[in-house]
Design an enzyme around this catalytic site. Structure first.
Site, short mmCIF file in Angstrom:
data_model
loop_
_atom_site.label_atom_id
_atom_site.label_comp_id
_atom_site.label_asym_id
_atom_site.label_seq_id
_atom_site.Cartn_x
_atom_site.Cartn_y
_atom_site.Cartn_z
N CYS A 9 0.86 -1.16 0.00
CA CYS A 9 0.00 0.00 0.00
C CYS A 9 0.91 1.22 0.00
O CYS A 9 2.13 1.10 0.00
CB CYS A 9 -0.94 -0.01 1.21
SG CYS A 9 -2.65 0.45 0.78
N CYS A 15 -4.47 -0.85 -2.56
CA CYS A 15 -5.14 0.45 -2.65
C CYS A 15 -5.22 1.04 -4.06
O CYS A 15 -5.40 2.24 -4.21
CB CYS A 15 -4.43 1.43 -1.74
SG CYS A 15 -2.70 1.70 -2.13
#
Length: 202
Positions: free
Chosen positions: A46, A120
């Site tokens: 992420c 993400c």
């Protein structure tokens, strides 16, 4: 988690990290075991390794049971700190990530991992020459999860929703690891898309 589930312990050897240091096994470990002792190694990425990738990290360790699955997580931009909200809601589910550290992907080697998952929608941030190897591993996926710190109204409801979504995805991932033919049913692997990050934090 019992020592009998640790392949290193079964062989009489202590678990080691990639630099040869002994690590502590279990869902509360600050360092996640991965490497050659495991049949499949998974990396969760992420932006800052502060929330979604940390929850995925904790869930996969908790759910893997005796499956030979190593796991780690890291930040594409760099490590910061684990979000208190993530620690709280994972603790509500019985998974302790309070000792997890927020790490930089550059401290790991892409070749050590068979499956790389961007949590993400940050896959496009792996295009630079020094990071593109992460998208070139055997399997790369982008879960494109919502960012709890950015949208939570203050009652942790979004943290809990995303936590539960991540658990379901980790359960599905483990099913596919155990039966690799299931991977072929995925119709939109992240490798084929250049998803934008959308201001993600964790």
């Amino acid at each position: 988690r019992t020592a009998s589930l640790d392949p290193c312990a079964a062989s009489g050897r202590p678990p080691l990290n990639r630099l040869g240091a002994v690590v502590v096994m279990g869902a509360s470990s600050s360092k996640i075991a991965h490497g050659a002792d495991y049949t499949t190694n998974v990396m969760f990425l992420c932006n800052h390794n502060s929330c979604r990738s940390q929850m995925a990290d904790g869930w996969l360790r908790e759910l893997r049971g005796d499956a030979s699955v190593g796991v780690a997580s890291a930040g594409i931009v760099g490590g910061t700190a684990v979000k208190p909200g993530a620690i709280t809601v994972m603790g509500e589910s019985g998974v302790d990530i309070s000792k997890f550290t927020s790490d930089d992907v550059r401290d790991f080697r892409a070749g050590d991992f068979d499956i790389v998952i961007s949590c993400c929608g940050c896959g496009a941030k792996l295009d630079p020459d020094d990071l593109k190897a992460w998208k070139q591993q055997e399997r790369f996926f982008d879960w494109n999860l919502d960012d709890p710190p950015a949208i939570d109204p203050g009652d942790l409801s979004e943290y809990r929703r995303v936590r539960d979504e991540i658990k379901a995805k980790c359960e599905d991932l483990l099913r596919k690891i155990k039966d690799p033919e299931l991977f072929e049913e995925d119709t939109a692997p992240a490798r084929s898309s250049g998803m934008s990050c959308g201001g993600c934090m964790g």
